[in-house]
Design a protein around this motif. Structure first.
Motif, PDB file in Angstrom:
ATOM      1  N   ALA A 249      -4.883  -2.505  -5.225  1.00 11.96           N
ATOM      2  CA  ALA A 249      -5.335  -1.442  -4.300  1.00 11.96           C
ATOM      3  C   ALA A 249      -6.339  -0.502  -4.953  1.00 11.96           C
ATOM      4  O   ALA A 249      -6.317   0.703  -4.729  1.00 11.96           O
ATOM      5  CB  ALA A 249      -4.131  -0.667  -3.757  1.00 11.96           C
TER       6      ALA A 249
ATOM      7  N   CYS B 259       0.844  -1.207   0.000  1.00 17.23           N
ATOM      8  CA  CYS B 259       0.000   0.000   0.000  1.00 17.23           C
ATOM      9  C   CYS B 259       0.879   1.258   0.000  1.00 17.23           C
ATOM     10  O   CYS B 259       1.801   1.389   0.804  1.00 17.23           O
ATOM     11  CB  CYS B 259      -0.908  -0.001   1.232  1.00 17.23           C
ATOM     12  SG  CYS B 259      -2.003   1.417   1.290  1.00 17.23           S
TER      13      CYS B 259
ATOM     14  N   PRO C 155     -11.477   2.315   2.149  1.00 16.63           N
ATOM     15  CA  PRO C 155     -10.616   1.336   2.826  1.00 16.63           C
ATOM     16  C   PRO C 155     -10.851  -0.080   2.301  1.00 16.63           C
ATOM     17  O   PRO C 155     -11.893  -0.357   1.711  1.00 16.63           O
ATOM     18  CB  PRO C 155     -11.051   1.446   4.293  1.00 16.63           C
ATOM     19  CG  PRO C 155     -12.429   2.003   4.245  1.00 16.63           C
ATOM     20  CD  PRO C 155     -12.502   2.879   3.038  1.00 16.63           C
ATOM     21  N   CYS C 156      -9.874  -0.938   2.546  1.00 18.54           N
ATOM     22  CA  CYS C 156      -9.978  -2.340   2.103  1.00 18.54           C
ATOM     23  C   CYS C 156     -11.087  -3.041   2.880  1.00 18.54           C
ATOM     24  O   CYS C 156     -11.191  -2.917   4.092  1.00 18.54           O
ATOM     25  CB  CYS C 156      -8.644  -3.049   2.346  1.00 18.54           C
ATOM     26  SG  CYS C 156      -8.721  -4.825   2.089  1.00 18.54           S
TER      27      CYS C 156
ATOM     28  N   ILE D 295      -8.402   1.439  -2.359  1.00 19.45           N
ATOM     29  CA  ILE D 295      -7.563   2.434  -1.682  1.00 19.45           C
ATOM     30  C   ILE D 295      -7.337   3.644  -2.614  1.00 19.45           C
ATOM     31  O   ILE D 295      -7.370   4.787  -2.170  1.00 19.45           O
ATOM     32  CB  ILE D 295      -6.189   1.800  -1.319  1.00 19.45           C
ATOM     33  CG1 ILE D 295      -6.385   0.498  -0.541  1.00 19.45           C
ATOM     34  CG2 ILE D 295      -5.293   2.800  -0.605  1.00 19.45           C
ATOM     35  CD1 ILE D 295      -6.665   0.592   0.908  1.00 19.45           C
TER      36      ILE D 295
ATOM     37  N   CYS E  98      -9.627  -0.380   8.119  1.00 23.29           N
ATOM     38  CA  CYS E  98      -9.202  -0.846   6.797  1.00 23.29           C
ATOM     39  C   CYS E  98      -8.661  -2.253   7.026  1.00 23.29           C
ATOM     40  O   CYS E  98      -7.923  -2.489   7.975  1.00 23.29           O
ATOM     41  CB  CYS E  98      -8.111   0.075   6.258  1.00 23.29           C
ATOM     42  SG  CYS E  98      -7.402  -0.442   4.686  1.00 23.29           S
TER      43      CYS E  98
END
Lengths: 131, 332
Positions: free
Chosen positions: B261, B214, B269-270, B264, B250
């Motif tokens: 990602a 990330c 958020p994940c 993101i 997240c």
């Protein structure tokens, strides 16, 4: 229901519980007793694994607040248990099936009684349904 | 073994047969295959797509007539919730050399797997009786068999719970994601065509957690201290800062990397669609360990406040993976 004997797993911190007692005598009295180094070692995965393998309840014995040998392992474990109880509740497993006691008992004399108390509570709930 | 021919080659060689199907899914995984764009032409040049209900008009009896093991690869997306889905999954397994469990629903149960927090009766009562938009004065519920004008109509049986694909059939490889990204799909198909596959049971995606790659990771403080969790719509989230540092839950720390990602990047958020990292079965349990360590609470009151700030923790942690988690479903 009367012949139902709950299967309990008891994790206890070696720094606070039973380290002065006769380990063999205690082991004979407490089924599925797992002394560990710090209650902070108990992960949510361990508790879920216990249920997956047929446990009806899990008791975790940690040191009193502020007295952890490793600073805050007991506090970390307590937070995990509170979060885990939310997951258990959502999946229809009564949160009281996981309990954490934060106290001290170097002789370990209280442990069989605590296990029995919890067993009595769980007896009323019945077994955890396997899915 | 090497399958197929390159585009432009005229040599008449039997191309390897590939099947693609959707079970309990939304169609997004099929769309992800289409999103291969021009690369899809290379794929269709190298293989014969003999079954793909969402795109082409194939029938189940076409499959039944094939010899066992005749299909080189079946790409199956979606979970199994009814008897038709189970039947198709088992038929494809029988006819295929390899089965790829494709997408979060096939791999872990996916978002529809959250239905396991409810019973079948709860779902039927809401959908056919209690929901405010339902008009059903005669109280009709779907039946597996119904007589109409002397003829019998049938519907697939709706199961008590959602199953991931590997809880129904043997699966050779896994490619998670909601949906899986084009680069990993292309890698997976190429690996099959070139016979360069990892050991059976492998997940064809990176092994580490999303946090590892990330871009926001460098903004993460040494120790994250969260008093209360916020949901993404409750704050003006910075587009560059670690979500956890902003108090937003997240799941990158407990979710497999490989998605690129994309959430993101769009400041979301994940949510965990790639499932647990390599070697972990239950991402929710692992997230609890990480989350607990981030909660900066000194007493029971502060803990209660932090806990109350988390809406539907179980739904959040098992958004994509309840059927394959340790808990699997709600007990009744």
């Amino acid at each position: 229901m009367s012949d139902f004997e709950p299967k309990l797993v008891c994790f206890s911190c070696r720094f606070g519980w039973g380290y002065l007692g006769d380990q063999h005598a205690l082991s004979a009295q407490i089924k599925n007793w797992i002394p560990i180094i710090c209650s902070g070692k108990v992960d949510a995965t361990h508790v879920l694994d216990a249920f997956k393998h047929g446990a009806d309840g899990v008791l975790i014995l940690g040191c009193p607040a502020g007295e952890c040998h490793y600073q805050d392992g007991n506090a970390e474990s307590k937070k995990r248990i509170l979060l885990l109880q939310k997951l258990l509740d959502a999946c229809g497993i009564d949160p009281s099936r996981v309990r954490m006691e934060m106290s001290l008992d170097p002789e370990g004399k209280k442990i069989p009684g605590l296990v029995k108390n919890m067993s009595d509570t769980i007896k009323k709930l019945g077994p955890v349904k396997m899915v | 073994m090497k399958y197929g021919t390159k585009r432009g080659e005229t040599e008449m060689v039997a191309k390897p047969k590939v099947a693609i199907t959707w079970l309990g899914g939304c169609g997004g995984c099929d769309e992800a295959v289409v999103d291969l764009n021009e690369a899809l032409l290379d794929v269709t040049n190298a293989v014969d797509v003999i079954f793909w209900p969402v795109a082409l008009d194939f029938k189940y009896h076409h499959l039944e007539k094939m010899a066992d093991g005749d299909i080189v690869l079946s790409i199956i997306n979606g979970n199994v919730r009814n008897s038709e889905q189970e039947e198709v999954a088992k038929l494809l397994r029988k006819k295929s050399k390899l089965v790829l469990s494709f997408g979060a629903c096939a791999c872990f149960g996916g978002t529809p797997g959250m239905a396991n927090f409810r019973t079948k009766d709860d779902i039927f009562n809401w959908v056919y009786r209690d929901a405010p938009t339902v008009v059903n004065p005669q109280g009709n519920y779907p039946q597996v068999k119904t007589k109409v004008d002397g003829k019998e109509l049938t519907l697939p049986a709706f199961y008590e719970q959602v199953f991931a694909l590997n809880q129904i059939i043997d699966v050779d490889y896994y490619l998670p994601g909601c949906p899986p990204p084009p680069d990993l799909i292309a890698n997976a198909v190429t690996a099959v065509l070139e016979g360069k596959l990892p050991p059976k049971g492998s997940t064809l995606a990176p092994h580490k957690a999303l946090c590892d790659s990330c871009k926001r990771n460098k903004t993460k403080p040494q120790r994250i201290a969260i008093k209360e969790l916020k949901r993404i719509h409750e704050i003006e989230a910075s587009p560059d800062t670690c979500f956890l540092a902003q108090g937003v839950l997240c799941l990158g720390m407990a979710t497999r990397d490989g998605c690129g990602a994309v959430c993101i990047e769009t400041n979301i958020p994940c949510r965990g669609c790639f499932g647990p990292v390599e070697g972990v079965k239950d991402a929710g349990a692992k997230t609890i360990a990480a989350l607990a360590s981030m909660l900066d609470v000194q007493n029971d009151d502060e803990m209660k406040k932090a806990m109350d700030s988390i809406d539907d923790l179980a739904g959040y942690l098992y958004r994509f993976s309840l059927p394959t988690s340790s808990l699997k479903k709600r007990r009744t």
